[in-house]
Scaffold this motif. Structure first.
Motif, short mmCIF file in Angstrom:
data_model
loop_
_atom_site.label_atom_id
_atom_site.label_comp_id
_atom_site.label_asym_id
_atom_site.label_seq_id
_atom_site.Cartn_x
_atom_site.Cartn_y
_atom_site.Cartn_z
N UNK A 281 14.67 18.63 -22.35
CA UNK A 281 13.43 19.39 -22.17
C UNK A 281 12.26 18.62 -22.78
N UNK A 282 12.51 18.02 -23.96
CA UNK A 282 11.46 17.24 -24.61
C UNK A 282 11.06 16.04 -23.76
N UNK A 283 12.07 15.39 -23.15
CA UNK A 283 11.81 14.18 -22.36
C UNK A 283 13.04 13.95 -21.48
N UNK A 284 12.93 14.27 -20.20
CA UNK A 284 14.09 14.15 -19.32
C UNK A 284 14.45 12.68 -19.12
N UNK A 285 15.71 12.35 -19.43
CA UNK A 285 16.23 11.00 -19.25
C UNK A 285 17.60 11.10 -18.57
N UNK A 286 17.71 10.47 -17.42
CA UNK A 286 18.97 10.52 -16.69
C UNK A 286 20.12 9.96 -17.51
N UNK A 287 19.85 8.92 -18.31
CA UNK A 287 20.91 8.31 -19.10
C UNK A 287 21.47 9.29 -20.13
N UNK A 288 20.62 10.14 -20.68
CA UNK A 288 21.08 11.13 -21.65
C UNK A 288 21.92 12.20 -20.96
N UNK A 289 21.49 12.61 -19.77
CA UNK A 289 22.27 13.58 -19.01
C UNK A 289 23.64 13.00 -18.67
N UNK A 290 23.70 11.75 -18.29
CA UNK A 290 24.98 11.12 -17.99
C UNK A 290 25.85 11.03 -19.24
N UNK A 291 25.25 10.74 -20.39
CA UNK A 291 26.01 10.68 -21.63
C UNK A 291 26.64 12.03 -21.95
N UNK A 292 25.88 13.11 -21.75
CA UNK A 292 26.42 14.45 -21.98
C UNK A 292 27.56 14.74 -21.02
N UNK A 293 27.36 14.44 -19.75
CA UNK A 293 28.41 14.67 -18.76
C UNK A 293 29.67 13.88 -19.11
N UNK A 294 29.50 12.63 -19.52
CA UNK A 294 30.65 11.80 -19.91
C UNK A 294 31.38 12.42 -21.10
N UNK A 295 30.62 12.89 -22.08
CA UNK A 295 31.24 13.48 -23.26
C UNK A 295 32.04 14.73 -22.91
N UNK A 296 31.49 15.58 -22.03
CA UNK A 296 32.19 16.81 -21.65
C UNK A 296 33.45 16.50 -20.84
N UNK A 297 33.35 15.53 -19.93
CA UNK A 297 34.54 15.13 -19.17
C UNK A 297 35.59 14.55 -20.11
N UNK A 298 35.16 13.71 -21.03
CA UNK A 298 36.09 13.12 -22.00
C UNK A 298 36.77 14.20 -22.83
N UNK A 299 36.00 15.19 -23.27
CA UNK A 299 36.58 16.28 -24.07
C UNK A 299 37.63 17.05 -23.28
N UNK A 300 37.34 17.34 -22.02
CA UNK A 300 38.29 18.08 -21.18
C UNK A 300 39.56 17.27 -20.96
N UNK A 301 39.42 15.99 -20.67
CA UNK A 301 40.58 15.14 -20.42
C UNK A 301 41.38 14.91 -21.70
N UNK A 302 40.68 14.80 -22.81
CA UNK A 302 41.36 14.62 -24.08
C UNK A 302 42.17 15.86 -24.46
N UNK A 303 41.63 17.03 -24.15
CA UNK A 303 42.35 18.27 -24.42
C UNK A 303 43.63 18.34 -23.59
#
Length: 376
Positions: free
Chosen positions: A255-277
């Motif tokens: 919201x402060x500053x939209x950055x596609x790279x940050x959105x991708x980092x969040x998506x990667x982290x959530x996918x990693x968490x799900x797969x790690x579980x």
């Protein structure tokens, strides 16, 4: 599923691997190679005419695969330094030196390869080779300070290797600070990850919005810290709540500053968490597949591919320029050839350079040589 396909019958090394991490590393490395093929040389120029949308996508979005490396790097570093959430074990200088050695020896080997190839292809690709090389520039690369000191990179991806060491050192320092506090052990085990979260938020909300800081770890620690927190949250009961809070923090950053790279980092982290579980409960999506050895291979050789692909791409681009083909499909064949040859070159590079670099005990050897020199 046949008995041969049962996880218990898989080779032991395959069972022990984090195949989902291998898959993510392998995919990210392939995208980085294709991105560089879309960004440099006559192959890129020719293909941009016949396949403009594909080349444009690879150029603008392929490079974002580095966010996957950053998240995975944070996850694997936190896992190595605090496997069960314990306080940091080991001496900080030793841990930092081993990391430096594992990075710099294969990196400098790749730099030497790139310089040799650059000298060979300079008549055909003068715009892709360094205009000049100095001893201070080489020393800056050997100490991974080239970006900080303002030297031109001698190979693509050099910035990432330097940032990887900085990020590891910063994570190490935060855990060391927590270990030094005069507090009960249980508190210090919480303070370590808490410090990581604070620096991660500072990166996401402030430092990552300042392009002039892109030679420093603080610029990239948002993605790296997300990966580290995926590891620690996987060790507690309230993982989902923790991931929800992290996601909210990242959304505030967007919201402060939209950055596609940050959105991708969040998506990667959530996918990693799900797969790690799923991995923790023995339900890894990839463990039962016949492709598991290939996935393990791609993950194992991802860093070698990252390092070695540029001199291969230079050679293929020079050959393409020398032959000066007229048809677009020849450029496509050249791109595929460079991609395949890069993957092939990663195998001996890993076997003969990267893997031995990880096993070499260079610091004791240097200490013995210095001791002998002083006694002489």
């Amino acid at each position: 599923m046949s008995s041969a396909d049962h996880p218990k019958n898989k080779p032991p090394k395959i069972q022990q691997r984090l195949l989902h991490v291998d898959a993510m590393k392998g995919l990210a490395a392939q995208l980085i190679v294709l991105h560089h093929l879309s960004a440099y040389g006559p192959i890129s120029e020719s293909l941009s005419v016949v396949l403009p949308q594909l080349m444009d996508w690879l150029y603008h979005y392929g490079r974002m695969a580095v966010q996957v490396f950053l998240v995975l790097g944070g996850f694997l570093s936190a896992r190595a330094l605090s496997a069960q959430g314990q306080l940091l074990d080991g001496r900080v200088p030793d841990l930092l030196w081993r990391r430096y050695q594992r990075l710099v020896l294969p990196f400098m080997a790749a730099v030497v390869m790139t310089l040799l190839v650059s000298a060979l292809v300079a008549p055909w690709l003068p715009e892709l080779v360094p205009a000049s090389i100095s001893l201070p520039q080489l020393l800056a690369h050997a100490t991974l300070l080239h970006g900080v000191l303002g030297y031109e990179s001698l190979t693509v991806g050099a910035w990432y290797v330097a940032i990887d060491l900085q990020l590891f050192a910063l994570l190490l320092a935060l855990l060391w600070v927590a270990r030094q506090l005069a507090l009960p052990r249980a508190w210090r085990r919480v303070i370590g990850p808490a410090l990581v979260v604070l620096v991660m938020l500072a990166s996401l909300w402030f430092f990552n919005r300042m392009a002039g800081l892109d030679n420093w770890a603080l610029y990239f620690f948002g993605a790296y810290g997300l990966g580290a927190m995926v590891h620690w949250l996987g060790l507690i009961r309230h993982q989902r709540l923790g991931l929800a809070l992290l996601s909210a923090a990242v959304l505030i950053a967007l919201v402060l500053d939209f950055r596609e790279r940050v959105l991708l980092a969040l998506f990667t982290a959530l996918v990693l968490a799900a797969l790690q579980q799923r991995h923790h409960i023995g339900r890894c999506l990839l463990a039962d597949r016949k492709s598991a050895p290939l996935i393990a291979h791609l993950g194992t050789h991802s860093f070698a591919l990252f390092l070695v692909h540029f001199p291969i791409c230079l050679l293929v681009n020079a050959l393409f320029e020398y032959r000066d083909p007229e048809h677009g499909w020849q450029a496509l064949m050249a791109l595929l050839s460079a991609w395949i040859l890069s993957n092939m070159a990663a195998v001996p590079f890993y076997r003969w350079i990267e893997a031995p670099a990880g096993r070499l005990r260079l610091l004791p050897l240097l200490a013995r040589l210095l001791s002998k020199a002083l006694r002489a």
